[in-house]
Write an enzyme that holds these catalytic residues in place. Structure first.
Site, PDB file in Angstrom:
ATOM      1  N   ASP A 154      12.708   1.107  -8.195  1.00 13.76           N
ATOM      2  CA  ASP A 154      11.580   2.017  -8.002  1.00 13.76           C
ATOM      3  C   ASP A 154      12.006   3.453  -8.297  1.00 13.76           C
ATOM      4  OD1 ASP A 154       9.315   3.363  -7.283  1.00 13.76           O
ATOM      5  OD2 ASP A 154       9.110   2.416  -5.316  1.00 13.76           O
ATOM      6  N   HIS A 171       0.962   0.695  -4.990  1.00 10.52           N
ATOM      7  CA  HIS A 171       2.187   1.361  -5.429  1.00 10.52           C
ATOM      8  C   HIS A 171       2.786   0.539  -6.555  1.00 10.52           C
ATOM      9  CE1 HIS A 171       5.685   3.783  -5.579  1.00 10.52           C
ATOM     10  NE2 HIS A 171       6.496   2.888  -5.068  1.00 10.52           N
ATOM     11  N   TYR A 186      -4.386   7.943  -3.676  1.00  7.46           N
ATOM     12  CA  TYR A 186      -3.962   6.549  -3.640  1.00  7.46           C
ATOM     13  C   TYR A 186      -2.747   6.343  -2.728  1.00  7.46           C
ATOM     14  CZ  TYR A 186       0.178   7.099  -6.637  1.00  7.46           C
ATOM     15  OH  TYR A 186       1.410   7.442  -7.141  1.00  7.46           O
ATOM     16  N   ASN A 240       5.539  -6.145   3.510  1.00  7.21           N
ATOM     17  CA  ASN A 240       5.320  -7.030   4.655  1.00  7.21           C
ATOM     18  C   ASN A 240       5.462  -6.351   6.015  1.00  7.21           C
ATOM     19  OD1 ASN A 240       4.430  -9.559   5.362  1.00  7.21           O
ATOM     20  ND2 ASN A 240       6.466 -10.439   5.551  1.00  7.21           N
ATOM     21  N   LEU A 277     -19.571  -4.184   0.741  1.00  6.17           N
ATOM     22  CA  LEU A 277     -20.439  -3.515  -0.233  1.00  6.17           C
ATOM     23  C   LEU A 277     -21.633  -4.391  -0.553  1.00  6.17           C
ATOM     24  CD1 LEU A 277     -17.606  -2.226  -2.557  1.00  6.17           C
ATOM     25  CD2 LEU A 277     -19.249  -0.734  -1.411  1.00  6.17           C
ATOM     26  N   GLU A 326     -23.717 -11.859  15.916  1.00  8.15           N
ATOM     27  CA  GLU A 326     -23.364 -10.985  14.796  1.00  8.15           C
ATOM     28  C   GLU A 326     -24.552 -10.098  14.474  1.00  8.15           C
ATOM     29  OE1 GLU A 326     -20.245 -13.867  12.290  1.00  8.15           O
ATOM     30  OE2 GLU A 326     -22.118 -13.154  11.369  1.00  8.15           O
ATOM     31  N   GLU A 375       6.396 -17.122   7.082  1.00 11.34           N
ATOM     32  CA  GLU A 375       6.223 -15.672   6.924  1.00 11.34           C
ATOM     33  C   GLU A 375       6.629 -14.937   8.187  1.00 11.34           C
ATOM     34  OE1 GLU A 375       4.291 -11.873   7.465  1.00 11.34           O
ATOM     35  OE2 GLU A 375       3.542 -13.718   8.406  1.00 11.34           O
ATOM     36  N   CYS A 395       3.307   7.241  -9.373  1.00 12.37           N
ATOM     37  CA  CYS A 395       4.120   6.023  -9.348  1.00 12.37           C
ATOM     38  C   CYS A 395       3.999   5.172 -10.602  1.00 12.37           C
ATOM     39  CB  CYS A 395       3.802   5.198  -8.109  1.00 12.37           C
ATOM     40  SG  CYS A 395       2.163   4.444  -8.076  1.00 12.37           S
ATOM     41  N   GLU A 411       0.631 -15.362   4.265  1.00 12.59           N
ATOM     42  CA  GLU A 411       0.402 -14.563   5.466  1.00 12.59           C
ATOM     43  C   GLU A 411      -0.045 -15.444   6.630  1.00 12.59           C
ATOM     44  OE1 GLU A 411       1.016 -11.754   6.469  1.00 12.59           O
ATOM     45  OE2 GLU A 411       1.297 -10.427   4.755  1.00 12.59           O
ATOM     46  N   TRP A 456       1.482  15.130  -6.225  1.00 15.39           N
ATOM     47  CA  TRP A 456       0.487  14.304  -5.543  1.00 15.39           C
ATOM     48  C   TRP A 456      -0.567  15.124  -4.809  1.00 15.39           C
ATOM     49  CZ3 TRP A 456       5.518  12.785  -6.172  1.00 15.39           C
ATOM     50  CH2 TRP A 456       5.733  11.497  -6.687  1.00 15.39           C
TER      51      TRP A 456
END
Length: 703
Positions: free
Chosen positions: A361, A336, A522, A401, A485, A544, A455, A278, A450, A242
């Protein structure tokens, strides 16, 4: 394991001296969904009968013995064990039935039980004084309801077991990119490579008899495979890297086929292949599990937390001049990639509570019971915050989470909590949809919406089961900042951004803005600082304000390699009250130029076709070290590659390949362009290969 099977009680032993065994490989392999691998040898799935024809000058149907053996020191007693990772019952046995017979031949139906150990068997047929020995390979059976990997849906079996091509998802949560991957699990040599992988795992090397007896259990097998895909503490397939240096190996982003990796591993005597990250680890594990018969899919989690201390909180740090320090134990990866394997979990609940998809994993991040592996972790347990269930659920729960706390580190070493974020970690959890190349969002399988009560309740439950504590919240800051952007960013040109600053205060604030851009791996670790700027802003109360700015290509271009993205961040400090600090950050992944791949010809088995890969340099400067590769299981016997060249502005590189498809069904050609500026741009094209067609009244059959 050894099983002795007789058609009936032994009687006469006056038999012929020569016996022949017809394994009926074409019929059996087709019935068992293994004919894609080969029809030259017998490969069956457990829990399903297969047929044999024994022949001799004269046979006594009352005295036929079939023996199936696998592993060292094979015996019936080692076929099962009380260990929960091993076979749970001794009631299921191999059996044989006579279907039909004549004085010189008999057709038998042999049933391999649904909890048999997978692997290579010696299959012996004996009648009187004569015998014949054959080889038999047994795999898991997602078609059998008695197998622990049974899948109800045939469409899902076709996708998660039979599909040799797939899509991997990368990028960032706001700009998800996909790349085609050639799993190639039915290339004929792959099944032997997968079995070799099991044979060189440390548990087998330490106690082969115990290891072989455990191969009945997909929980055990999946855990072994998770450990063996990486090479950190065994003779695993891939070495991870990495740090951006890949001397002596392949840049991870260059790979597009598991087949190339597994063949390289076996060719060089099980020495690790260099290098993986990964998505490469996950894709190779998907190949191995699908080959062995465990349904598997590749999953990408965006804003994926790496919680080293497993307290379900990620601590991130910024310096007071706006950039991240070089290293941090906790981190949030842009994405990931892991896999999910489908299996029952009777070791956790007899009520099927945790059956279904299990996170596995193979990327070596943290040790599990002393070994670099992860899972199987039930997705259902992750959803509800059941972090005390095995295996490795606190770590996986944190990935999807965990809460994130951001700290500002001052020049004197003191630190201040500037942001508590309960929503960022775990975004757009993605996998390839069944039956198409579209992306399926499966976030709701891992976490409740979320910010919802469910949650937060699941999070509190997870924290309580891990630490016994309850998380405290940080008050909402009075100034909100957001980066966006102007247009989609293109690699090779300047990137235009906007900073939106919103005040919830009732008085004017004079702010100092420290803006910076870092090229990031990453994994969330900085690779290089590429740009910085300081500005002042007078923020009016309850308003704003927007501040545009530009990140030049000349700043980021030379450093943007491999899978790095750009982390743009803004630290705002109140001049009159330096303790008031605000943060905005954004991950930017510039789009790559287009790579084109086309095919021509009729897609028939063993018929001539051709493919062309084309890339044109869109920049006003030359591209160095340009090359193109093309791969595709069932289409190309080996990876094709162009010469390495330099491309001037507007110049093209082309690779033309003639090929004959050698297997029928949906296949995919995957092309890759690489250069010193644009790394590993990929494109693909689907090729649906049909059997050879009818010509002039004669029907040609394909194998």
């Amino acid at each position: 394991m050894s099983e002795n099977l007789r058609s009936r009680n032994s009687v006469s032993r006056d038999q012929a001296a020569v016996m022949k065994v017809d394994l009926q490989c074409v019929k059996n392999n087709t019935d068992h969904h293994t004919n894609e691998i080969t029809v030259e040898r017998l490969i069956i799935r457990r829990g399903q009968a297969f047929s044999l024809i024994l022949s001799a000058e004269r046979l006594d149907h009352n005295d036929i013995e079939i023996t199936a053996e696998t592993g060292p020191g094979a015996c019936e007693q080692k076929g099962c064990s009380t260990d929960p990772q091993r076979c749970s019952s001794i009631s299921k046995r191999w059996s044989v039935v006579v279907l039909s017979g004549s004085p010189s031949a008999v057709t038998l139906s042999v049933l391999c039980p649904s909890d048999a150990c997978i692997g290579l068997y010696s299959l012996s047929a004996r009648s009187g004084s004569c015998a014949s020995v054959s080889a038999l390979t047994v795999l898991f059976n997602p078609w059998s309801k008695d197998d622990g990997v049974f899948l109800v849906s045939d469409a899902e079996r076709q996708e998660f077991v039979m599909n040799e091509q797939g899509m991997l998802y990368k990028g960032v949560d706001e700009y998800i990119t996909n790349t085609s991957w050639d799993f190639g699990q039915f290339e004929e040599d792959i099944v032997d490579i997968c079995l070799k992988l099991l044979d060189v795992n440390p548990k087998c090397l330490k106690n082969a008899a115990e290891d072989y007896s455990a191969r009945c259990n997909p929980i055990y097998i999946s855990r072994v495979v998770s450990a063996m895909i990486n090479s950190d503490d065994d003779k695993g397939v891939l070495m991870g890297q990495w740090d951006g240096t890949y001397i002596g190996g392949v840049v991870p982003s260059n790979w597009s086929s598991s087949v190339d990796i597994l063949r390289s591993w076996i060719k060089y005597d099980c020495h690790p292949v260099k290098f993986g990250q990964c998505w490469v680890f996950a894709a190779v594990m998907c190949t191995v599990l699908r080959c062995l018969g465990i349904p598997c899919r590749v999953v990408t989690n965006y804003q994926s937390a790496h919680d080293t201390d497993q307290n379900l909180v990620i601590d991130e740090y910024f310096s007071d001049y706006g950039v991240r320090p070089k290293r941090n134990l906790d981190s949030v990866w842009n994405y990931h990639v892991w896999v999910e394997g489908w299996m029952r979990r009777p070791d956790l609940s007899q009520a099927s509570l945790y059956d279904g998809w299990q996170v596995l994993d193979p990327t070596p991040q943290e040790r599990s019971s002393g070994t670099y592996c992860c899972g199987p972790a039930p997705v259902k347990a992750i959803l509800e915050g059941h972090t005390d269930v095995k295996y490795d659920i606190p770590f996986v729960y944190g990935e999807v989470n965990a809460d994130k706390i951001t700290w500002l580190v001052m020049a004197n070493g003191s630190k201040k909590k500037i942001l508590s974020d309960t929503k960022t970690v775990g975004q757009n959890i993605s996998t390839k949809a069944v039956g198409s190349d579209s992306r399926q969002d499966i976030t709701d399988q891992y976490k409740h919406p979320e910010g919802s009560m469910k949650e937060r309740a699941a999070y509190d439950e997870a924290v309580k089961r891990v630490t016994g504590l309850k998380e405290s919240q940080t008050p909402r800051p009075s100034v909100q900042m957001k980066l966006s952007l102007d247009v989609a960013p293109l690699n090779g040109v300047d990137i235009r951004l906007k900073l939106l600053v919103k005040s919830e205060n009732s008085k004017v604030q004079d702010l100092t803005l420290k803006m910076s851009a870092q090229v990031m791996r990453y994994t969330g670790n900085p690779a290089a600082s590429v740009w910085s700027h300081t500005a002042d802003l007078q923020l009016q109360p309850n308003t704003e304000q927007t501040l545009p700015f530009t990140l030049p290509f000349t700043a980021y271009g030379p450093k943007l390699l491999d899978n790095n993205c750009i982390k743009v961040s803004v630290i705002a400090m109140d001049k009159s009250n330096p303790k008031e600090v605000y943060l905005a950050e954004k991950d930017v992944v510039p789009h790559s130029p287009a790579l084109k791949v086309t095919v021509s010809g009729t897609p028939l088995q063993d018929s001539e076709m051709s493919a062309e890969v084309l890339f044109e340099n869109p920049l006003s400067s030359p591209l160095k070290n340009c090359s193109v590769t093309l791969t595709g299981s069932g289409l190309l016997k080996q990876t094709e590659q162009s010469n390495t060249v330099e491309l001037g502005p507007g110049q093209r590189i082309t690779l033309k390949v003639a090929f004959k498809p050698y297997r029928v069904g949906p296949k995919k050609l995957v092309a890759n362009f690489d250069s010193s500026t644009f790394r590993d741009i990929k494109a693909s094209v689907d090729v649906n290969v049909r059997p050879a067609a009818t010509r002039l009244g004669f029907l040609s059959f394909s194998r």
